[in-house]
Structure formats: structure tokens, C-alpha cells
Design a protein around this motif. Sequence first.
Motif: not given
Length: 124
Positions: A13-18, A31-36, A38-40, A42-50
Motif C-alpha cells: 500500500l506504500g508509495t515510492g520507497n516506502e 469487485p469486493i477485493c478492489k473495494e477493500l 481502495a479502503l485500505l 484510504d485509511y493506511q495512516d491508521i495502521f502502525a507500520w513500524s
Amino acid sequence: MRLHQEETELVDLGTGNEKKEVKVGMGMTAPICKELMALLKDYQDIFAWSYHDMPGLSSNIVQHRLPLNPECSPVKLKLRRMKPEKSLKIKEVKKQFDTDFLAVARYPEWVANIVSVPKKDGKV
């Protein structure tokens, strides 16, 4: 013994080197996978990645203590060599210490070496 384990796909879900990777189950329609996805995204800032993303974890919620009897003195054991796979897990814990995600408990003397314990589900 696992009765059913769904196949998963690793999605970045990252962009560039991240790198921000999540595992998504393959048992859904396109279609459900595509929606999921998009949802992930949109809300990737909620997750703790490190571990840096989780500052201020209250020790009232999560804290491990060793129930030591103050009348008994601890025994210092001989240092053991670790298998390479256990050594990798110890390095992960070291990362947590380095980012102040975990704190070292101070005891008057060393209690024992790190011992990984296999659980019923096969994880250590």
C-alpha cells in the motif's frame, strides 16, 4: 494441525520507497477485493507500520512482570548459543528496544537467558 488456511496475497500500500505491506485473503470476488484495496489505501495512516508509529503505549494496558520471591536469590545461568532462526526473533525484539517500544525491567541480578517457548498453534 490447521484445518483451513486461506491463501493470501501480499499487497504493498506504500508509495515510492516506502513499503507498507498487508496480506489479503484470496477468497473474495474481484469487485469486493478492489473495494477493500481502495479502503485500505484510504485509511493506511491508521495502521502502525513500524514501532516508531506506536509511541506512548500505556504500561497500564501492557506490562509483563516476573513474579519473583524477594527471599530467594536468582541463579545466574551460563549463556546459551541460539539457533539462527531464534536469533532472528531476538533481533526483532532488539528493534523494539531500540525504538523505545519495549522497556527493560531492572532487577537486582540477572534472572535467566531468553528462552523462546513454542505455543500450541506452532508459533514461538
